[in-house]
Design a protein around this motif. Structure first.
Motif, short mmCIF file in Angstrom:
data_model
loop_
_atom_site.label_atom_id
_atom_site.label_comp_id
_atom_site.label_asym_id
_atom_site.label_seq_id
_atom_site.Cartn_x
_atom_site.Cartn_y
_atom_site.Cartn_z
N ASP A 23 45.40 89.84 61.24
CA ASP A 23 46.37 88.94 60.62
C ASP A 23 45.74 87.57 60.38
OD1 ASP A 23 49.00 88.36 59.74
OD2 ASP A 23 49.33 87.24 61.58
N HIS A 24 45.04 87.09 61.40
CA HIS A 24 44.40 85.78 61.31
C HIS A 24 43.38 85.75 60.17
CE1 HIS A 24 42.90 81.95 62.87
NE2 HIS A 24 41.68 82.41 62.66
N ASP B 246 52.26 78.61 61.89
CA ASP B 246 51.75 79.25 63.09
C ASP B 246 51.17 78.19 64.02
OD1 ASP B 246 50.71 80.87 65.00
OD2 ASP B 246 49.05 81.60 63.78
N ARG C 96 45.11 85.70 56.79
CA ARG C 96 45.73 84.44 56.42
C ARG C 96 44.70 83.35 56.17
NH1 ARG C 96 48.49 82.17 60.32
NH2 ARG C 96 48.21 83.83 61.85
N ARG C 97 43.65 83.35 57.00
CA ARG C 97 42.73 82.23 56.89
C ARG C 97 41.62 82.47 55.88
NH1 ARG C 97 39.33 79.65 61.63
NH2 ARG C 97 37.98 78.55 60.19
N THR D 2 55.84 87.32 53.26
CA THR D 2 54.49 87.88 53.33
C THR D 2 53.51 86.84 53.87
OG1 THR D 2 55.07 89.06 51.34
CG2 THR D 2 52.79 89.15 52.03
N ARG D 3 53.79 85.60 53.58
CA ARG D 3 52.86 84.55 54.01
C ARG D 3 53.34 83.85 55.26
NH1 ARG D 3 52.10 84.48 48.11
NH2 ARG D 3 50.09 85.38 48.00
N SER D 4 54.43 84.33 55.83
CA SER D 4 54.92 83.74 57.06
C SER D 4 54.18 84.37 58.24
CB SER D 4 56.42 83.99 57.20
OG SER D 4 56.65 85.36 57.47
N VAL D 5 54.37 83.78 59.40
CA VAL D 5 53.76 84.34 60.60
C VAL D 5 54.88 84.91 61.44
CG1 VAL D 5 52.28 83.85 62.55
CG2 VAL D 5 52.10 82.49 60.48
N ARG E 47 49.40 92.36 54.36
CA ARG E 47 50.48 91.74 55.14
C ARG E 47 51.82 92.13 54.55
NH1 ARG E 47 50.02 87.59 58.33
NH2 ARG E 47 51.66 86.47 57.27
N ASN F 251 42.76 87.91 51.46
CA ASN F 251 42.91 89.35 51.50
C ASN F 251 41.60 90.09 51.32
OD1 ASN F 251 45.68 89.23 51.91
ND2 ASN F 251 46.08 89.00 49.72
#
Lengths: 94, 901
Positions: free
Chosen positions: B627-628, B881, B631-632, B872-875, B496, B635
């Motif tokens: 992306d999902h 999100d 994040r969830r 980096t951790r934003s959406v 990301r 990595n």
């Protein structure tokens, strides 16, 4: 300073402008608290000059032109954080 | 180690620094010898005494000892000499300072041209400046400006003339030339107290020292001569320049002493000034640069320091490093995105230090026994050892011959420099290093071949392609650095991007085509094909549902649905619903969900229910699904998913077969006629507009002239023609067309590209207008004067496939060239801006309390980025999100309902 600042009556209060965030002069005890919170000295704060239009208005409101050395609290609107608070040290204009 | 070097190796703290000028006295004091001979070496190759290569100026030949300090090559720092100048000469670097002083002081008494009162006033100001630690140079500028306006000296009454500078080094008073001697005499008179007001510290900087009477000769160590293979000596540029200086200096002295005519002496004096000026700066404005015999401009002192190739930027800010390699890159779709393929040749040269301990003693000894070129058992690469560093810091080179001996003598506390092995962590980098993803940590995979290899999802972060790009690799040398790199810099940690809060590493090109073809409209895969595709990822989980059907011969065939196959790659518990990239822009959700369209992706409980997996799902920058997962599930999971998805995409595409060719741009005759008709209509309409314009009947649009209106109308008309042709082309070319498929699913190319290939290229523009420049009143001699028609102004009615006629081709080149120039200008300008930004921001960091601070501890931001969010951790820049949360809640409710019924 002999800057050409419009006279009081004709001068627009910049604090009322939508794009100028809320500026408040901190009392000495508040200022102390802020410095303590960040563990810094006054000199490590960002600065704003006393001939800045905002400071000029603040000086007029406080009825003194000796605001140098005071700290202003600036509260901004932020699209991501809601409100964001920053502090600046008023310094004498060069 | 001698006592002396041990002492000099001690780190020392710099208390303070002071900049000043060398006085003639100091120059002579520093000097190891006076230099009077312009020659360097005699016939026998020995340096001439009191020549430019005098042995007292330092040693450059190994084995010899310095005549001044007695040390050997590496240790002797070199010693300055000096040249006594026959006549004084202005130093180019100080011309401006000298000018300001001359303008502000009196030629008669040397005092500042201020009345006593004014002086005191300024002195008071200077004191406050010093007390408040403000920049004194601002005041000094005001002093010299105010003083230069005075016309009569208030102290001695002498008239003060105007001082001008003839670039680069000639001073004039009221138009009369001042010789350097006269300037020097003047400067000598200026009292120390006045210098203070002018911003100079008289102790270290008397102004007359800016006019040289003695020139320091730098030590030979900073201008070493090199011996060519032919045995010829080649001198450094600085030496060449010094030879010129000494030669002219000598002639000047001889002529002057012999009482030569004034004219000749002055000429020589000026020549000496030229040589000394170019000795300092060979790019001084107003004089031709001094050249080498070959015509190459000499690289003198200023050129050594200045600019990108100068000492500062090239040798001090940037350095060449060991344990690094550089070679061409090429793709390898079978590697994980975390890997990098390293050629055996590189691996055997690059090493990792291993400290020998009792625990790994035997391991290290065995490593050493292999030597620097180990035999590979069963063809598999194994690392050897190149060097062993013994506890006494001696470096022992391991060879095939001494390997046994070195291994036998191995001690605990030694360091073994082991060759690179699979799994070592290295940094991999491609210039320009514009963002942090340009330098990532990879794990090594040693393999045959001569190129570095990596998997294709890593192309976007490095901005790499394989048309000859080269990349650098750095082997990490310490445990701490290795751990840090693995935690912060590993490829999977950089999936990301902090730039836009989405994945920058993702599927590209064929991966997208493959996955799209495998999932869109849910094709059936024969069981054999499905198993082969799955075998590519080493699949071990639950097999997707195996279905059966009877073919036309009545035989039972087992098959797997494409979506089921794709769903096996997903981690459990995913619920997503979004529009696919292939969906035409105007289409509503309801229409997109129809089975005949299938442009809406729905994933429920990690099952792909409908839609084709394309750019919006898995691609770099756009991939929502990727992306999902990142994040969830973290990595690690995202990396595994990406590794699998790319391999499955490639695997499916390989089995199915996929190609595109020029006939993908063939249009059916009806479509071709339609486009031709459209072109004709457009040209007609442009003609009508022109007729109206010529008759003066054209109505100007509000706020525009008639000509402008005409241009706008024509631009609109031709633009519509291109769009219409594109429309026609895409209507007649369906998803069964490979080129269209790639464009729609976002693998490569766009519908615009296709419509330009199949339909028509369209209006060419330079600076946003139709082509308008060229010959008088016309763009090319092929057209009539004043022709404003579509053909004459750069409308290309042909398609790339049918081919452009010569005028069309030329106009197209004009438009293309503009684009090329724009990108070139953009990159150079943004590069410069980036440099300035980096210099301004490089030492800012986020402190423990979340504030952004510089090295002085000054607060720059009270909360990082105002909100404290790591981009980096934003959406996509937003901290939360909501869409996905809503979708997952909604699907949970739907499921609950279903369960209830």
């Amino acid at each position: 300073m002999s800057e050409e600042v419009p006279a009081q009556a004709s001068r627009f209060n910049v604090l009322n402008h939508v794009n100028v965030p809320l500026h408040e002069v901190l009392t000495d005890s508040e200022a102390k608290e802020v410095l303590k919170r960040y563990g810094i000295t006054k000199e490590q704060l960002p600065k704003v000059r006393s001939n800045d239009p905002v400071v000029q208005v603040l000086q007029k409101q406080a009825g003194s032109d000796g605001l140098a050395g005071k700290i202003v609290q600036i509260t901004r609107r932020s699209p991501t954080a809601g409100t964001a608070v920053a502090y600046r040290l008023i310094v004498e204009a060069i | 180690m001698t006592m002396r070097t041990m002492l000099t190796n001690q780190p020392k703290k710099i208390g303070h620094m002071k900049f000043g000028l060398l006085s003639p006295k100091e120059v002579r004091g520093l000097s190891a010898t006076k230099v009077i001979t312009a020659d360097t070496y005699d016939e026998d190759g020995f340096p001439i005494e009191m020549g430019l290569m005098d042995p007292r100026l330092g040693v450059i030949e190994p084995g010899l000892r310095c005549k001044t300090c007695g040390q050997k090559v590496g240790d002797c720092p070199g010693h300055f000499g000096h040249i006594d100048l026959a006549m004084p000469v202005i130093h180019v670097g100080f011309v401006r300072v000298v000018r300001d002083i001359l303008r502000g002081t009196c030629r008669g008494c040397g005092k500042l041209l201020f009345t006593e009162r004014l002086r005191e006033d300024f002195e008071k100001q200077l004191k406050t400046y010093e007390a408040e630690e403000k920049d004194v140079s601002i005041l000094a500028k005001r002093v010299s400006k105010d003083a230069s306006n005075v016309t009569v000296c208030p102290h001695c009454g002498r008239e003060h003339g105007t001082i001008d500078v003839d670039k680069p080094t000639t001073f004039r008073e009221n138009g009369h030339k001042l010789t350097p001697s006269e300037v020097r005499e003047w400067l000598e008179k200026v009292p120390n107290e006045d210098l203070k007001l002018l911003g100079l510290n008289a102790e270290v900087c008397r102004p007359e020292w800016m006019v040289l009477t003695v020139l320091p000769v730098p030590p030979v160590t900073m201008r070493p001569s090199i011996t060519l293979e032919s045995g010829e000596r080649s001198e450094d540029d600085l030496t060449h320049k010094l030879v010129d200086v000494i030669r002219i200096n000598q002639r000047l002295q001889e002529n002057r002493d012999a009482g030569a005519p004034q004219l000749i002496v002055e000429d020589l004096w000026e020549l000496l000034q030229y040589h000394i000026t170019t000795y300092f700066d060979n790019q001084t404005a107003g004089i031709p640069p001094a050249r080498h015999r070959s015509g190459r401009p000499l690289k003198t002192i200023s050129q050594r320091l200045k600019g990108k190739e100068g000492r500062f930027r090239s040798n001090l800010s940037g350095k060449r490093v060991n344990f690094s390699a550089r070679t061409v890159i090429s793709p390898d779709p079978n590697l994980s995105i975390n890997d990098v393929g390293v050629p055996i040749e590189c691996a055997q040269e690059l090493t990792v230090p291993i400290r020998v301990t009792p625990a790994n003693f035997q391991f290290c000894a065995d490593l050493i026994l292999r030597g620097p070129e180990p035999k590979f058992p069963e063809g598999k690469y194994v690392p050897g050892v190149n060097y062993v560093i013994r506890p006494d810091n001696r470096r022992v080179k391991v060879t095939d011959k001494n390997a046994d001996e070195v291994a036998k003598r191995l001690e605990v506390g030694s360091i073994v420099e082991r060759q690179l092995d699979d799994g070592d962590v290295v940094l991999f980098n491609r210039q320009p290093t514009l963002h942090r993803m340009s330098m990532m940590a990879h794990t090594v995979r040693v393999m045959p071949g001569k190129t570095f290899r990596f998997n294709l999802p890593n192309c976007p972060p490095y901005n790499a392609d394989f048309d000859g790009d080269e990349m650098n690799l750095h082997v990490i040398q310490g445990e701490e650095a290795r751990a840090e790199a693995e935690i912060l810099m590993k490829v999977q940690e950089n999936i990301r991007s902090p730039r836009f809060g989405g994945p920058i590493i993702g599927a590209i090109h064929d991966h997208i085509s493959g996955n799209f073809l495998m999932t869109w409209k849910n094709p059936k895969l024969p069981l054999e094909d499905a198993t082969q595709v799955l075998s590519r990822v080493g699949f071990k989980g639950q097999m997707p549902a195996i279905l059966e059907e009877k073919d036309e011969h009545g035989e039972t065939r087992k098959f797997v649905m494409g979506r089921d196959l794709f769903s096996t790659l997903l981690p459990p518990g995913i619920n997503l619903s979004y529009k696919a990239n292939a969906c035409p822009s105007g289409m509503k959700e309801k229409e997109a969900r129809l089975p005949e369209n299938d442009f809406w992706v729905v994933i429920e409980d990690s099952k792909l229910i409908q839609g084709g997996i394309d750019k919006t799902s898995i691609a770099s920058e756009k991939g929502k699904l990727l992306d999902h997962i990142a994040r969830r599930y973290g990595n690690q999971a995202a990396r595994e998913f990406l590794d699998k998805v790319t391999k499955v995409g490639n695997g499916f595409l390989t089995l199915r077969g996929f190609s595109t060719s020029i006939d993908d741009e063939d249009l059916p005759p009806e479509a071709r006629h339609e486009i031709e008709e459209r072109i004709r209509a457009t040209k007609e309409r442009v003609d009508v507009l022109l007729k109206q314009y010529k008759k003066g009947e054209l109505q100007a649009l509000p706020g525009r002239g008639v000509e402008e209106t005409l241009e706008m109308e024509i631009m609109r008309e031709t633009g519509q023609a291109r769009d219409a042709a594109g429309e026609t082309a895409s209507r007649s070319l369906g998803m069964d067309n490979s080129a269209v498929l790639m464009a729609r699913c976002g693998a490569r190319g766009s519908m615009l590209n296709l419509s330009q290939m199949a339909g028509l290229v369209g209006q060419q523009a330079v600076r946003g207008k139709r082509i308008h420049r060229g010959y008088q009143k016309r763009t090319l001699p092929h057209f009539k004067w004043g022709d404003l028609g579509s053909d004459a102004k750069g409308f290309v009615a042909a398609s790339y496939k049918t081919g452009l006629n010569p005028t069309e081709y030329f106009f197209h080149s004009m438009g293309g060239r503009e684009g090329l120039v724009d990108t070139a200008v953009r990159t150079s300008r943004s590069g410069y801006m980036q440099r300035r930004l980096i210099n301004a921001l490089e030492d800012l960091k986020v402190a423990q309390d979340g504030t952004v601070r510089n090295t002085a501890g000054t607060v720059i931001q009270f909360v990082y980025g105002e909100d404290g969010v790591d981009p980096t951790r934003s959406v996509g820049g937003e901290p939360v999100d909501f869409d996905t949360i809503f979708a997952s809640v909604a699907s949970g409710k739907a499921k609950a309902k279903k369960g209830g019924n």
